[in-house]
Design an enzyme around this catalytic site. Sequence first.
Site, PDB file in Angstrom:
ATOM      1  N   CYS A 174       0.902  -1.146   0.020  1.00 23.43           N
ATOM      2  CA  CYS A 174       0.099  -0.024   0.256  1.00 23.43           C
ATOM      3  C   CYS A 174       1.071   1.342   0.027  1.00 23.43           C
ATOM      4  O   CYS A 174       2.008   1.224   0.210  1.00 23.43           O
ATOM      5  CB  CYS A 174      -0.897   0.000   1.295  1.00 23.43           C
ATOM      6  SG  CYS A 174      -0.156  -0.016   2.689  1.00 23.43           S
TER       7      CYS A 174
ATOM      8  N   CYS B 168       3.151   1.706   3.110  1.00 27.75           N
ATOM      9  CA  CYS B 168       4.627   1.039   2.822  1.00 27.75           C
ATOM     10  C   CYS B 168       5.362   1.642   1.906  1.00 27.75           C
ATOM     11  O   CYS B 168       6.591   1.923   2.260  1.00 27.75           O
ATOM     12  CB  CYS B 168       4.263  -0.470   2.015  1.00 27.75           C
ATOM     13  SG  CYS B 168       2.958  -1.479   2.846  1.00 27.75           S
TER      14      CYS B 168
ATOM     15  N   CYS C 209      44.154 -22.195  -1.120  1.00 29.16           N
ATOM     16  CA  CYS C 209      44.359 -21.608  -0.013  1.00 29.16           C
ATOM     17  C   CYS C 209      43.472 -20.535   0.325  1.00 29.16           C
ATOM     18  O   CYS C 209      42.643 -20.060  -0.519  1.00 29.16           O
ATOM     19  CB  CYS C 209      45.910 -21.349   0.167  1.00 29.16           C
ATOM     20  SG  CYS C 209      46.376 -19.860  -0.811  1.00 29.16           S
TER      21      CYS C 209
ATOM     22  N   CYS D  14      43.286 -17.383  -2.091  1.00 23.73           N
ATOM     23  CA  CYS D  14      42.460 -17.439  -3.210  1.00 23.73           C
ATOM     24  C   CYS D  14      41.009 -17.243  -2.691  1.00 23.73           C
ATOM     25  O   CYS D  14      40.251 -16.283  -3.386  1.00 23.73           O
ATOM     26  CB  CYS D  14      42.564 -19.090  -3.559  1.00 23.73           C
ATOM     27  SG  CYS D  14      44.121 -19.765  -4.010  1.00 23.73           S
TER      28      CYS D  14
ATOM     29  N   ASP E 222       8.060 -20.462  23.862  1.00 26.68           N
ATOM     30  CA  ASP E 222       6.687 -20.040  24.134  1.00 26.68           C
ATOM     31  C   ASP E 222       6.144 -21.378  24.542  1.00 26.68           C
ATOM     32  O   ASP E 222       6.645 -22.560  24.374  1.00 26.68           O
ATOM     33  CB  ASP E 222       6.393 -20.073  22.308  1.00 26.68           C
ATOM     34  CG  ASP E 222       4.731 -19.897  22.109  1.00 26.68           C
ATOM     35  OD1 ASP E 222       4.332 -18.913  22.941  1.00 26.68           O
ATOM     36  OD2 ASP E 222       4.325 -20.609  21.663  1.00 26.68           O
TER      37      ASP E 222
ATOM     38  N   ASP F 203       7.008 -22.725  17.703  1.00 23.86           N
ATOM     39  CA  ASP F 203       6.873 -23.641  16.716  1.00 23.86           C
ATOM     40  C   ASP F 203       6.863 -23.187  15.257  1.00 23.86           C
ATOM     41  O   ASP F 203       6.620 -23.890  14.232  1.00 23.86           O
ATOM     42  CB  ASP F 203       5.210 -23.946  16.731  1.00 23.86           C
ATOM     43  CG  ASP F 203       4.411 -22.653  16.237  1.00 23.86           C
ATOM     44  OD1 ASP F 203       4.830 -21.597  15.755  1.00 23.86           O
ATOM     45  OD2 ASP F 203       2.981 -22.521  17.035  1.00 23.86           O
TER      46      ASP F 203
ATOM     47  N   ASP G 119       5.307 -18.102  15.949  1.00 21.87           N
ATOM     48  CA  ASP G 119       6.141 -17.343  16.420  1.00 21.87           C
ATOM     49  C   ASP G 119       7.184 -16.636  15.598  1.00 21.87           C
ATOM     50  O   ASP G 119       8.311 -16.335  15.871  1.00 21.87           O
ATOM     51  CB  ASP G 119       6.824 -18.042  17.564  1.00 21.87           C
ATOM     52  CG  ASP G 119       6.054 -18.943  18.153  1.00 21.87           C
ATOM     53  OD1 ASP G 119       6.095 -20.268  18.162  1.00 21.87           O
ATOM     54  OD2 ASP G 119       5.287 -18.267  19.111  1.00 21.87           O
TER      55      ASP G 119
END
Length: 813
Positions: A17, A20, A85, A88, A502, A701, A705
């Site tokens: 929107c 934003c 190495c 590089c 949680d 979970d 969250d």
Amino acid sequence: MSTEDSKIQLPITGMSCAGCVAKVEKALKNTSGVKGASVNLATETADVDYNPKSTDINRLRDSVRQQGFDLKTTKTEIQIKGMSCAGCVKKIENSLNKNPGVISVSVNLAVNSATVEYLSSLTGSNEIKNIIRDAGYEVEDGETDEAEAVEDPREERFENLRRKFIFSAILTSIILIGSFGKFIPGINAIPGHVMHFVLLSLAIPVQFIAGYEFYRGFWKQLKHFSADMNSLVAIGTSAAFLYSFMATIYPRFFESAGREVQVYYDTAAVIITLILFGRMLEARAMSRTSESIRKLIKLAPRKAVVVRNGNELEVDISGVRVGDTVIVRPGERIPVDGEIISGASSVDESMITGESLPIDKTDGDRVIGGTINHTGSFRFVAEKVGAETMLSQIIRLVREAQGSKAPIQRLADKVAGIFVPIVIVIALITLAVWLIFGPEEALAMAMLNFVAVLIIACPCAMGLATPTAIMVATGRGAEEGILIKNGESLENAHKIKNIVFDKTGTLTRGEPEVTDVIPLHSFKENDILNFAASLDRRSEHPIARAISREANNRDIRIVEPDSFEAVPGYGVRGVLYNMSAVIGNRSMMTVEGIDVDEYRDTVNSISSEGKTAVYLTIDGRLAGIIGLADTLREISAHTISDLKDLGLEVAMLTGDSEQAAKAVGGRLGMDKVIAGVLPDGKAKEIKKLQEKGRKVAMVGDGINDAVALAQADVGIAIGTGTDIAMETSDITLIKDDLRGVIRALKLSKITIRTIKWNLFWAFAYNTAGIPIAAGVLYPFFGILLNPIIASAAMAFSSVLVVTNSLRLKNRNL
């Protein structure tokens, strides 16, 4: 816009929107170094005028991210040939970072790859590959599918090195016999100048055939005015070889100077042989670091049996479509993810979840592609195929993690960028000092010490110290059902001081169960459950399902009510056995005019334990009270205790009332209980802990969250393989087992300990070895380091680092 300013168009994701647009535009304009910004919602882009000296794309991206949006970027993984190495690695990263469209680069010596995140509007994969080529390295074109990836290129590399080593070792053995021929009867009769030519003829194939890869690498770097490990070996062995060549072709030059003619073909040959041997062992050890991901790739079957138009067809796994009915017989691997529609069996999911025991599956249960069907046959509907299956996502996540870097590697990267040039300078200074101040035979001693300095230096150990440990650790984690997002997540986990759980679905089972049935007046427990379960028969509410389960567990017959009416948010009323019945919460009782104050103490007692009270009335009379709770997992309290033993402060986050939350927290032994938190407030609570200077992990979970997991220093999603969990969390535990949290933290601690040991060895080895090779001990103790000994030390230093990382495969978690 001044001549120093630049203009860039950034693709923005997540805008929906005008609000934003305003947030992104304001954030960009407030970024230091930005002269102006204009955001377009229709094209989802931001045009930014900025001063490259004051800011860069990553700072602009951070500004956008802080507002909850992001840049639309493309990520690609490119296989690179020719790296030898840590120097590089640094050179390629520096070259790619100069491209204005590149967001981030992670070059991994252990897997010979570069993971590059870039803006496709500013650059592309072909341009990125050309930059790598211009830096002096080869790029493998095209994509490698998972089936091809099963064949580890390091196995081919090992076989190639093994052939070179055997060839070199045979010739070097003969050179050594000839070099010490004066001590061997028969050989000591050969004139010295003749033996020198014999040794030269044997040394040439060792130097330029077995040692070709050193010269090829040296030449590639020289064309770009750079140097790497190959440069050190090529210069060092060439110095010994050319000195010996001159002594063989022009011995009078040395004789006229009053010096004994000596050759060092054995030195050059043994150095090349030992370094090839070390690289061969390193290739074999490195191959073992990626065993875990090869095991995962091999889990995916190549064929599947599907039902189409009533016929059973065997198709390639790539031909399975979403919605197909798939048939699985005993002993077969399940081809894709889906849901069983008929049949039953037990399934071995150990390679995916880490669960050692087979799991019984029947109608409605989900199955995971790559797992093994044991005894029965069943049919299931394909829900996720191809790259969408859990196995494919796990492989992708592990690959990305193994190609990532941990912050602890930054020091090694900084040193690696200047290491080889510094070693060459030290070697040249060593040569000059010995030529000027050396004793008799100064030229030979100067040359030998020059070679020793070049050969003993080992940037390989620094380059492999971190990535090998991360590769083994992430692979080991995948075998245990622990998916680690990247090296930074792995490192951050060992710094955690606070861990927040949680409650619902994490510490608890995530669904209510009946804990108390309190009959009143003349009713019995079974009467209460019979009426309650029958009334709730048509309801899909979690409380209704819990009461029905309890009735079924007690073998109580559930009947169809004569009438039924659901009152949303309150309860259910109906007629049963020609009696009116109501089940619901306190508000429902108020609506029905039922006085429940007489039983306030009973209800308060139930509520104080974090339980929910439900009332049942029959013919307008209170008949009973049912207590329900989201019961704790059996392992929860033990897990919390173990975490506290590790020195962590453990907290619980819940939306429950403070009284109920404290009751649950008390049973678990929580250090802190944060109650009354709505889902959108979880991230704020995590931030409050972080503001106290603590590193915080959040366990949830992975779905409800997501924001809190992202806010935490380490987000741990448990018991899920969903896309959002894998993307949002730093660590995903596929198995629904809290003990995985402890294993993940322990894996982090032992991995960081291993990395620190590797880095200590790499830096200590080079810090001590180079001065000794230069001859600093000679004035005090008369000790000089033979270049052969130096080559042996260098060859085994990187092998030691890789072998130490491999120990992680067998550590107890």
